[in-house]
Design an enzyme around this catalytic site. Structure first.
Site, short mmCIF file in Angstrom:
data_model
loop_
_atom_site.label_atom_id
_atom_site.label_comp_id
_atom_site.label_asym_id
_atom_site.label_seq_id
_atom_site.Cartn_x
_atom_site.Cartn_y
_atom_site.Cartn_z
N SER A 97 -12.64 -2.11 -45.25
CA SER A 97 -13.25 -1.87 -46.55
C SER A 97 -12.18 -1.66 -47.62
O SER A 97 -11.36 -2.55 -47.87
CB SER A 97 -14.22 -0.69 -46.44
OG SER A 97 -15.09 -0.64 -47.53
N ASP A 227 -23.65 -6.89 -43.51
CA ASP A 227 -22.91 -5.87 -44.24
C ASP A 227 -23.62 -5.62 -45.57
O ASP A 227 -23.65 -6.48 -46.45
CB ASP A 227 -21.47 -6.34 -44.48
CG ASP A 227 -20.57 -5.25 -45.02
OD1 ASP A 227 -21.05 -4.40 -45.78
OD2 ASP A 227 -19.37 -5.25 -44.68
N HIS A 256 -21.52 -2.92 -41.96
CA HIS A 256 -20.23 -2.66 -42.57
C HIS A 256 -19.32 -1.87 -41.62
O HIS A 256 -18.12 -2.14 -41.53
CB HIS A 256 -20.43 -1.86 -43.86
CG HIS A 256 -19.19 -1.65 -44.65
ND1 HIS A 256 -18.41 -2.69 -45.13
CD2 HIS A 256 -18.57 -0.50 -45.08
CE1 HIS A 256 -17.38 -2.21 -45.80
NE2 HIS A 256 -17.45 -0.89 -45.78
#
Length: 276
Positions: A97, A227, A256
């Site tokens: 991320s 995600d 995610h």
């Protein structure tokens, strides 16, 4: 605790396990977490003979709760300071991320010989927010909502994210882990509110296009097709076209936080890439 001082005097906490002459694998966590998010992966690769390193980004976890420098240029500079302090060479850098953005910026600027490979998992590059240049991005109002929720009740906001879209626990039939939700909350609340607030701009508005184009080492993009935090169409599907030596691997139905929910799938794929 193991710490270093960065160039601007910020104290960064880090974990450094395993033989110091083994190939290093450096893990970069997502917002608003800490190096603890990688415990499963660190133990997995430690058992396979690697040196494993994870730091808490400035303002996060056990590092200083900075009110300045909460931007991608400084994050990357901090990683460079860490690499020099620990003499990390021929390292594999794995970022999730926001940490994926940090890896991209660092790898694009790293000293020769420091980086062997990079992995971006559910990563924010090339750029998240919508603009004239990125019309199908996420509207700025979404990130303004993040900031408002953080100010209003950070503790509740940091409960709602993992209980909902982060791990896909809001999907029908999802196997919900209360421990995983609690651990996300624990990591998030350990960090500083100002740094977390600033980091929303850093992860959503930073343009990593030139970084991706500049990276010469092999890069693996890993992304869950479900995600909900960093939608794949606006991230990995665009990023792969910018990389000189990139591979994209996607996972139907995964979220995610796929490396946390499905380490039995992701860890062997990471190992195969590292050994390739």
């Amino acid at each position: 605790m193991s710490t270093i001082k960065t160039s601007d005097g910020t104290t960064l906490f880090y974990k450094d396990w395993g033989p110091k002459d083994a190939q290093p694998i450096v893990f970069h966590h997502g917002w608003p977490l800490s190096g603890d998010d990688w415990d499963n992966q660190m133990l997995y690769f430690l058992e396979r003979g690697y040196r494993v390193v994870a730091h808490d980004r400035r303002g996060h976890g056990r590092s200083d709760q900075t009110d300045t420098g909460n931007d991608m240029d400084t994050y990357a500079a901090d990683v460079a300071d860490l690499a020099r302090a620990l003499d990390l060479r021929n390292a594999v850098h794995i970022g999730h991320s926001t940490g994926g953005g940090e890896v991209a910026r660092y790898a694009a600027r790293a000293e020769a010989g420091r980086v062997a490979r990079a992995v971006l998992i559910g990563a924010v590059p090339p750029v998240m927010v919508a603009s004239a240049a990125n019309p199908d991005g996420i509207p700025l109002e979404v990130f303004d909502g993040f900031r408002a929720a953080l100010i209003a009740n950070r503790a509740q906001f940091f409960r709602d994210i993992p209980a909902g879209p982060f791990y896909g626990f809001n999907r029908d039939g999802a196997k919900v882990s209360e421990g995983m939700i609690d651990n996300w909350w624990r990591q998030g609340m350990a960090g500083g509110a100002k740094a977390h607030y600033d980091c929303i701009k850093a992860f959503s508005e930073t343009d990593f296009t030139e970084d991706l184009e500049a990276i010469t080492v092999p890069v693996l993009l890993i992304h869950g097709e479900d995600d909900q935090i960093v939608p794949i169409a606006n991230s990995a599907h665009k990023a792969i076209r910018l990389l000189r030596n990139g591979t994209l691997k996607t996972y139907p139905g995964l979220s995610h936080g796929l490396f946390a929910t499905h380490p039995e799938i992701i860890n062997p794929d990471l190992l195969a890439f590292i050994r390739a």
